[in-house]
Design an enzyme around this catalytic site. Structure first.
Site, mmCIF file in Angstrom:
data_model
loop_
_atom_site.group_PDB
_atom_site.id
_atom_site.type_symbol
_atom_site.label_atom_id
_atom_site.label_comp_id
_atom_site.label_asym_id
_atom_site.label_seq_id
_atom_site.Cartn_x
_atom_site.Cartn_y
_atom_site.Cartn_z
ATOM 1 N N TYR A 87 -21.555 9.129 -65.020
ATOM 2 C CA TYR A 87 -22.583 8.107 -65.239
ATOM 3 C C TYR A 87 -22.236 7.199 -66.416
ATOM 4 O O TYR A 87 -21.715 7.684 -67.423
ATOM 5 C CB TYR A 87 -23.933 8.783 -65.524
ATOM 6 C CG TYR A 87 -25.044 7.786 -65.714
ATOM 7 C CD1 TYR A 87 -25.672 7.216 -64.609
ATOM 8 C CD2 TYR A 87 -25.435 7.369 -66.980
ATOM 9 C CE1 TYR A 87 -26.663 6.280 -64.772
ATOM 10 C CE2 TYR A 87 -26.445 6.435 -67.148
ATOM 11 C CZ TYR A 87 -27.056 5.894 -66.044
ATOM 12 O OH TYR A 87 -28.042 4.960 -66.204
ATOM 13 N N TRP A 101 -22.425 2.747 -68.012
ATOM 14 C CA TRP A 101 -22.466 1.313 -67.757
ATOM 15 C C TRP A 101 -21.101 0.651 -67.735
ATOM 16 O O TRP A 101 -20.965 -0.458 -67.224
ATOM 17 C CB TRP A 101 -23.351 0.633 -68.800
ATOM 18 C CG TRP A 101 -24.759 0.533 -68.351
ATOM 19 C CD1 TRP A 101 -25.592 1.568 -68.038
ATOM 20 C CD2 TRP A 101 -25.500 -0.673 -68.142
ATOM 21 N NE1 TRP A 101 -26.818 1.084 -67.658
ATOM 22 C CE2 TRP A 101 -26.788 -0.290 -67.721
ATOM 23 C CE3 TRP A 101 -25.205 -2.025 -68.292
ATOM 24 C CZ2 TRP A 101 -27.782 -1.229 -67.428
ATOM 25 C CZ3 TRP A 101 -26.201 -2.948 -68.003
ATOM 26 C CH2 TRP A 101 -27.467 -2.547 -67.569
HETATM 27 N N1 LIG Z 1 -32.731 9.386 -76.211
HETATM 28 C C1 LIG Z 1 -32.441 8.469 -75.290
HETATM 29 N N2 LIG Z 1 -31.270 8.537 -74.628
HETATM 30 C C2 LIG Z 1 -30.966 7.606 -73.693
HETATM 31 C C3 LIG Z 1 -31.863 6.545 -73.415
HETATM 32 C C4 LIG Z 1 -33.093 6.503 -74.127
HETATM 33 O O1 LIG Z 1 -33.933 5.620 -73.920
HETATM 34 N N3 LIG Z 1 -33.334 7.466 -75.062
HETATM 35 N N4 LIG Z 1 -31.533 5.614 -72.451
HETATM 36 C C5 LIG Z 1 -30.674 6.074 -71.364
HETATM 37 C C6 LIG Z 1 -30.236 4.978 -70.507
HETATM 38 S S1 LIG Z 1 -31.476 4.078 -69.759
HETATM 39 C C7 LIG Z 1 -28.938 4.743 -70.221
HETATM 40 S S2 LIG Z 1 -28.566 3.586 -69.012
HETATM 41 C C8 LIG Z 1 -27.846 5.502 -70.848
HETATM 42 C C9 LIG Z 1 -26.607 4.663 -71.160
HETATM 43 O O2 LIG Z 1 -25.520 5.489 -71.369
HETATM 44 P P1 LIG Z 1 -24.018 5.000 -71.082
HETATM 45 O O3 LIG Z 1 -23.990 4.048 -69.938
HETATM 46 O O4 LIG Z 1 -23.154 6.187 -71.012
HETATM 47 O O5 LIG Z 1 -23.728 4.203 -72.429
HETATM 48 P P2 LIG Z 1 -22.606 3.153 -72.780
HETATM 49 O O6 LIG Z 1 -22.507 3.130 -74.262
HETATM 50 O O7 LIG Z 1 -22.881 1.855 -72.107
HETATM 51 O O8 LIG Z 1 -21.284 3.837 -72.197
HETATM 52 C C10 LIG Z 1 -20.319 3.136 -71.495
HETATM 53 C C11 LIG Z 1 -18.946 3.604 -71.966
HETATM 54 O O9 LIG Z 1 -17.960 3.014 -71.125
HETATM 55 C C12 LIG Z 1 -16.870 2.577 -71.935
HETATM 56 N N5 LIG Z 1 -16.181 1.501 -71.210
HETATM 57 C C13 LIG Z 1 -16.438 0.175 -71.217
HETATM 58 N N6 LIG Z 1 -15.615 -0.479 -70.380
HETATM 59 C C14 LIG Z 1 -14.817 0.460 -69.825
HETATM 60 C C15 LIG Z 1 -13.763 0.385 -68.872
HETATM 61 O O10 LIG Z 1 -13.400 -0.657 -68.352
HETATM 62 N N7 LIG Z 1 -13.171 1.570 -68.537
HETATM 63 C C16 LIG Z 1 -13.526 2.755 -69.086
HETATM 64 N N8 LIG Z 1 -12.884 3.845 -68.688
HETATM 65 N N9 LIG Z 1 -14.516 2.836 -69.987
HETATM 66 C C17 LIG Z 1 -15.159 1.712 -70.352
HETATM 67 C C18 LIG Z 1 -17.506 2.146 -73.231
HETATM 68 O O11 LIG Z 1 -16.556 2.155 -74.281
HETATM 69 C C19 LIG Z 1 -18.627 3.174 -73.389
HETATM 70 O O12 LIG Z 1 -18.217 4.269 -74.153
HETATM 71 O O13 LIG Z 1 -28.331 6.103 -72.064
HETATM 72 C C20 LIG Z 1 -29.476 6.917 -71.821
HETATM 73 N N10 LIG Z 1 -29.792 7.683 -73.008
HETATM 74 N N1 LIG Z 2 -30.198 -4.825 -76.183
HETATM 75 C C1 LIG Z 2 -30.193 -3.897 -75.207
HETATM 76 N N2 LIG Z 2 -30.901 -4.123 -74.072
HETATM 77 C C2 LIG Z 2 -30.912 -3.198 -73.089
HETATM 78 C C3 LIG Z 2 -30.177 -1.997 -73.198
HETATM 79 C C4 LIG Z 2 -29.452 -1.774 -74.407
HETATM 80 O O1 LIG Z 2 -28.802 -0.727 -74.586
HETATM 81 N N3 LIG Z 2 -29.490 -2.739 -75.373
HETATM 82 N N4 LIG Z 2 -30.193 -1.084 -72.156
HETATM 83 C C5 LIG Z 2 -30.619 -1.553 -70.842
HETATM 84 C C6 LIG Z 2 -30.972 -0.415 -69.978
HETATM 85 S S1 LIG Z 2 -29.698 0.526 -69.348
HETATM 86 C C7 LIG Z 2 -32.235 -0.119 -69.610
HETATM 87 S S2 LIG Z 2 -32.537 1.181 -68.545
HETATM 88 C C8 LIG Z 2 -33.366 -0.900 -70.099
HETATM 89 C C9 LIG Z 2 -34.448 0.065 -70.584
HETATM 90 O O2 LIG Z 2 -35.672 -0.477 -70.589
HETATM 91 P P1 LIG Z 2 -36.855 0.320 -71.291
HETATM 92 O O3 LIG Z 2 -36.713 1.750 -71.011
HETATM 93 O O4 LIG Z 2 -38.110 -0.308 -70.911
HETATM 94 O O5 LIG Z 2 -36.496 -0.012 -72.819
HETATM 95 P P2 LIG Z 2 -36.718 0.762 -74.183
HETATM 96 O O6 LIG Z 2 -36.298 -0.204 -75.238
HETATM 97 O O7 LIG Z 2 -36.041 2.074 -74.171
HETATM 98 O O8 LIG Z 2 -38.279 1.016 -74.254
HETATM 99 C C10 LIG Z 2 -39.191 -0.055 -74.323
HETATM 100 C C11 LIG Z 2 -40.311 0.269 -75.259
HETATM 101 O O9 LIG Z 2 -41.201 1.209 -74.703
HETATM 102 C C12 LIG Z 2 -42.001 1.696 -75.771
HETATM 103 N N5 LIG Z 2 -42.488 3.032 -75.448
HETATM 104 C C13 LIG Z 2 -41.832 4.202 -75.551
HETATM 105 N N6 LIG Z 2 -42.617 5.230 -75.163
HETATM 106 C C14 LIG Z 2 -43.793 4.700 -74.806
HETATM 107 C C15 LIG Z 2 -45.025 5.239 -74.302
HETATM 108 O O10 LIG Z 2 -45.195 6.438 -74.103
HETATM 109 N N7 LIG Z 2 -46.000 4.352 -74.013
HETATM 110 C C16 LIG Z 2 -45.864 3.025 -74.211
HETATM 111 N N8 LIG Z 2 -46.885 2.239 -73.888
HETATM 112 N N9 LIG Z 2 -44.743 2.492 -74.700
HETATM 113 C C17 LIG Z 2 -43.721 3.309 -74.985
HETATM 114 C C18 LIG Z 2 -41.107 1.714 -76.986
HETATM 115 O O11 LIG Z 2 -41.785 1.123 -78.088
HETATM 116 C C19 LIG Z 2 -39.887 0.948 -76.539
HETATM 117 O O12 LIG Z 2 -39.484 -0.025 -77.491
HETATM 118 O O13 LIG Z 2 -32.976 -1.716 -71.196
HETATM 119 C C20 LIG Z 2 -31.815 -2.484 -70.921
HETATM 120 N N10 LIG Z 2 -31.647 -3.461 -71.983
HETATM 121 MO MO LIG Z 3 -30.538 2.399 -68.414
#
Ligand SMILES: Nc1nc2c(c(=O)[nH]1)N[C@H]1C(S)=C(S)[C@@H](COP(=O)(O)OP(=O)(O)OC[C@H]3O[C@@H](n4cnc5c(=O)[nH]c(N)nc54)[C@H](O)[C@@H]3O)O[C@H]1N2
Ligand SMILES: Nc1nc2c(c(=O)[nH]1)N[C@H]1C(S)=C(S)[C@@H](COP(=O)(O)OP(=O)(O)OC[C@H]3O[C@@H](n4cnc5c(=O)[nH]c(N)nc54)[C@H](O)[C@@H]3O)O[C@H]1N2
Ligand SMILES: [Mo]
Length: 763
Positions: free
Chosen positions: A108, A110
């Site tokens: 998994y 991005w």
């Molecule tokens: N506590 C907590 N944890 C969370 C979340 C949260 O809200 N709270 N959010 C979750 C969510 S929504 C998401 S989507 C995940 C994201 O988690 P990830 O998608 O695992 O996070 P990234 O840092 O985008 O990791 C992408 C990796 O790919 C590498 N990469 C980039 N380009 C390439 C390439 O061309 N080839 C290869 N081999 N590698 C490459 C980058 O260096 C990076 O290390 O995290 C989750 N974790």
């Molecule tokens: N700059 C930037 N943008 C991103 C990403 C990133 O890594 N960086 N990741 C992308 C990805 S993979 C995803 S999945 C989306 C995620 O999209 P979301 O999951 O919606 O984004 P978050 O910033 O994790 O959370 C949004 C807000 O929800 C609020 N929140 C948390 N818990 C609760 C709750 O119980 N109730 C309420 N009402 N609010 C709560 C928090 O204040 C938080 O700031 O964002 C995307 N956009």
């Molecule tokens: Mo995500």
């Protein structure tokens, strides 16, 4: 562009760039009204010391000495040919001895934008071609709970989030927005595959200027931009379902709910109403009840219900609400509230799950397909819900429940990752460390020495996006971008495709993998699908070389038609919903039939089993970072410029800071029973009292490696988060919300080592 300028694209925006041999200069796409500051992370990334230059292998793995994996372990440099021979042999051994179901290729993450060098597509295609499949993961960290509950009760997740209410409709039609979890601009800056225009800020401004009233129901005030001129309702974290029920009860009490819509378009409202009115449990879910749980005054709840019943009201629920225990409930109840308001399917009204969470939502969908790398067929049946990775590795052969089924965790011998960073994304990192010590072999392709690379046995250096040609595109962005190579690869780094092609050759499946094409030929081949579709519509459809010369190409959009919910509203018989009843399932017989106490047959208020306590009184919000995408380029200039003393910044309310003797800029220690980390404190009235905000993405940097649990000196919140599923229904990620305590850190400040690569050791 000329003078060395090249077009390129990223998940956070299209841009042009120029390389001077060391740093790069970045200019956002000229037509982008609100470019993302995250582009600033590219400037010094290409030749940063954190990049991986050569293949490396963990010495203890190479020498077959059984030492536990640590981040500090010794690595030996190997030549490409030697490491590829070794890896091909190891893959064949695992496959021969244990079968493809012993290889975890979920991988998994991005990775980078670009439709061909998409690391997940490449690794999945490789494992399918070479071994007939692999153990996969389903759903995402983003939408683990909603992707499972929504199809049961309303319809496909993609259509509900991405082809529903547009920003144009919000600007023009919406009177009231109930934004549960807000719609932070930092989030909609990002769209996987690429984005060329950031339109959300101006759309919200336009709506607010017209008189639309936004409500930011969130612990952080800045979860809606100032342009929305929102009213901030910082209810207690995780109590949204109680507020929604209080609003629903107030509607019924004042006869403001749309009885016709509930009767004609919905299934089982009567059963839900019994619960709402407390006919069986003797607890009406009235505003006073909701007030006790949420902390919002009962009169305010009643007033909000009246306001929402007056005009065109849109309910949005962010991903974050379902990235928590019982995360299915707010997603379901948000839809029920919108149905009671009678607004589902109306322009600018109703329910748009996750509007504004990413730059894919609220936009028109392209009318032509975008280039997509075919992944082949996976013949292995075993899978896990994506966030059950530690559970799987720690409990081989054990049963688990998922979406009405009882499945078993496979017995994984080899983990292969390309394009993701589990030591960023997964919860309870101390537990993940134990889990990542179970498999025999871990392989990682990475651009940089992330903690996940440091924890692997075989580390292969992948090129960064700026070091190769690709095509940038997303199904909701009206531009196809030529992502032109800007710089030669660092050291000996190779494209993921070339690495897999070389392995495929050793495994005797080179042709099925490459189909005889090199990268350039693949780009032209994948482009052809889009070109043909454009030509069929009589639109500008240049050949690949001409597209490449121009640097970008306009794509047509579908009309702004409101998607399947509008069609359903207009004619519920002709356009039934794809649910068992063909209607909105306020009560789901299917889900009720699963008999899950943690996900009953209608939306239900279920309080977290880990509430704030005397020992851990603060609620930690670990959300998406504003300064980068997840953990990507955390070493980059923009991300680094926002750190204090090299640490990630943690925000807390001045009241909570004062009670702990914490001042702005102090280094603090956050801790609970799972782990601890340091971060730099920033005091802010934009954070609700009782809440502490540490975004994700600071690279895990344990102080004394090998200790369990070690102090992360850099500020990775996932040492604190809980590794449980949302419920037995979806088993989604619950990383958003945890409970912690925080204190001023008085020890000597340990150095940040996470961006220092390992020094090559002797064999
Ligand atoms: N506590 C907590 N944890 C969370 C979340 C949260 O809200 N709270 N959010 C979750 C969510 S929504 C998401 S989507 C995940 C994201 O988690 P990830 O998608 O695992 O996070 P990234 O840092 O985008 O990791 C992408 C990796 O790919 C590498 N990469 C980039 N380009 C390439 C390439 O061309 N080839 C290869 N081999 N590698 C490459 C980058 O260096 C990076 O290390 O995290 C989750 N974790
Ligand atoms: N700059 C930037 N943008 C991103 C990403 C990133 O890594 N960086 N990741 C992308 C990805 S993979 C995803 S999945 C989306 C995620 O999209 P979301 O999951 O919606 O984004 P978050 O910033 O994790 O959370 C949004 C807000 O929800 C609020 N929140 C948390 N818990 C609760 C709750 O119980 N109730 C309420 N009402 N609010 C709560 C928090 O204040 C938080 O700031 O964002 C995307 N956009
Ligand atoms: Mo995500």
């Amino acid at each position: 562009m000329n003078d060395g300028w090249s077009t390129h694209s990223s998940h956070w925006g299209a841009f042009s760039a120029r390389w001077d041999g060391r740093d790069i200069e970045v200019a956002p796409d000229a037509g982008d009204p609100a470019p993302s500051p995250i582009l600033g992370n590219f400037t010094d990334a290409l030749r940063h010391r954190a990049r991986i230059e050569r293949p490396m292998v963990r010495r203890s793995w190479l020498n077959k000495t059984s030492e536990p994996r640590t981040l500090d372990g010794a690595f030996v440099e190997l030549a490409w040919d030697e490491v590829l021979d070794l890896l091909a042999t190891e893959l064949s051994r695992v496959h021969a001895d244990h079968g493809a179901a012993a290889i975890f290729g979920g991988s998994y993450g991005w990775a980078s934008a670009g439709r061909f060098h998409h690391a997940q597509s490449q690794i999945h295609r490789f494992l399918n071609v070479a071994f007939g499949g692999y153990v996969r993961s389903v759903n995402s960290y983003s939408a683990g709970a909603s992707a499972v509950i929504l199809p049961h009760v309303l319809g496909p997740f993609e259509a509900l989030s991405r082809r529903n209410v547009t920003w144009e409709q919000v600007s023009e039609h919406t009177d009231v927005v109930l934004a549960f979890g807000g719609m932070a601009l930092k989030n909609s800056m990002v769209a996987s595959g690429g984005i060329s225009r950031h339109i959300e800020r101006d759309a919200m401004r336009k709506a607010a200027e017209r008189g639309a009233q936004f409500y930011c129901i969130s612990p952080l005030r800045d979860d809606l931009p100032e342009q929305a001129a929102a009213t901030w309702l910082p209810i207690r974290v995780g109590t949204d379902v109680a507020l929604m029920l209080g609003l629903a009860h107030s509607l019924v009490a004042e006869n403001l709910h749309d009885r016709d819509l509930l009767a004609r378009y919905c299934n089982g409202y009567d059963k839900f109403e019994r619960y709402l009115l407390g006919l069986d449990d003797r607890q009406p879910k009235h505003a006073g009840w909701a007030s006790d749980i949420t902390g919002m005054a009962a009169a305010e709840i009643v007033a909000l219900a009246r306001k929402a019943a007056q005009g065109r009201t849109l309910v949005t629920v962010s991903h974050s609400l379902q990235r928590a225990q019982y995360g299915e409930q707010p997603v379901w109840m948000g839809a029920v509230l919108a149905a009671m308001l009678g607004q589902i399917g109306l322009p600018g009204g109703g329910y748009n799950y996750a509007l504004g969470a990413l730059g894919h939502t609220g936009r028109r969908v392209n009318a032509v397909p975008i280039p997509t790398m075919p992944q082949g067929r996976n013949g292995v049946e075993d899978f896990i819900p994506v966030a059950r990775i530690s559970d799987m590795l720690l409990n081989p052969g054990q049963p688990f429940e998922y979406n009405g089924r009882t499945l078993r965790y496979p017995d994984i011998k080899l983990v292969y990752w390309a394009g993701g960073n589990p030591f960023h994304h997964h919860q309870d990192i101390n537990r993940l460390r134990r889990a990542f010590n179970v498999p025999q072999t871990i392989v990682v392709h990475e651009t940089a020495w992330t903690p996940s690379a440091r924890f692997a046995d075989i580390v292969l250096p992948a090129t960064m996006t700026l070091e190769r040609d690709d095509i940038g595109a997303a199904a909701t962005d009206p531009r196809l971008i030529a992502m032109r190579k800007l710089a030669p690869p660092i050291g000996e780094a190779r494209d993921d495709f070339d690495i897999f092609a070389a392995l495929a050759r050793r495994l005797g499946v080179e042709h099925p993998f490459t189909e005889g094409r090199d990268s350039r030929q693949w780009l032209a081949h994948l482009y052809e699908t889009t070109r043909k579709a454009l030509a069929a519509k009589g639109l500008d459809a240049p050949d690949f070389d001409e597209f490449w010369r121009r640097g970008e190409l306009a794509l047509p959009s579908e009309p702004d038609d409101g998607g399947f919910l509008r069609a359903f509203r207009d004619d519920p018989d002709a356009h039934k919903l794809p649910t068992p009843s063909g209607k909105i399932e306020i009560f789901s017989g299917t889900i009720a039939g699963f008999n899950y106490a943690d996900c009953p047959g209608h939306p239900t208020w279920l309080p977290s089993t880990e509430p704030p306590s005397a020992r851990h009184p603060l609620t930690l919000i670990a959300n998406q970072p504003a300064t980068r995408l997840h953990s990507q380029l955390d070493f980059g200039r923009h991300s680094q410029s926002r750190k204090v003393a090299g640490r990630e910044v943690v925000r807390l309310n001045p009241v909570d800071a004062r009670a702990r003797g914490i001042a702005d800029g102090d280094i603090v220690r956050l801790f609970n029973d799972r782990g601890a980390c340091l971060a730099a404190a920033a005091l802010s009235g934009d954070v609700a009292a009782g809440v502490i905000h540490l975004p994700t993405g600071a690279w895990y940097d344990p102080q004394a490696d090998g200790d369990d649990p070690a102090l992360c000196v850099h500020g990775n919140p996932n040492v604190l988060t809980r590794d449980i599923g949302t419920s037995r229904l979806a088993q989604g990620c619950t990383g958003q919300v945890s409970v912690v305590e925080c204190e001023k850190y008085l020890g000597q400040l340990p150095p940040i080592r996470t961006f220092d690569p390992p020094q090559p050791a002797d064999r």
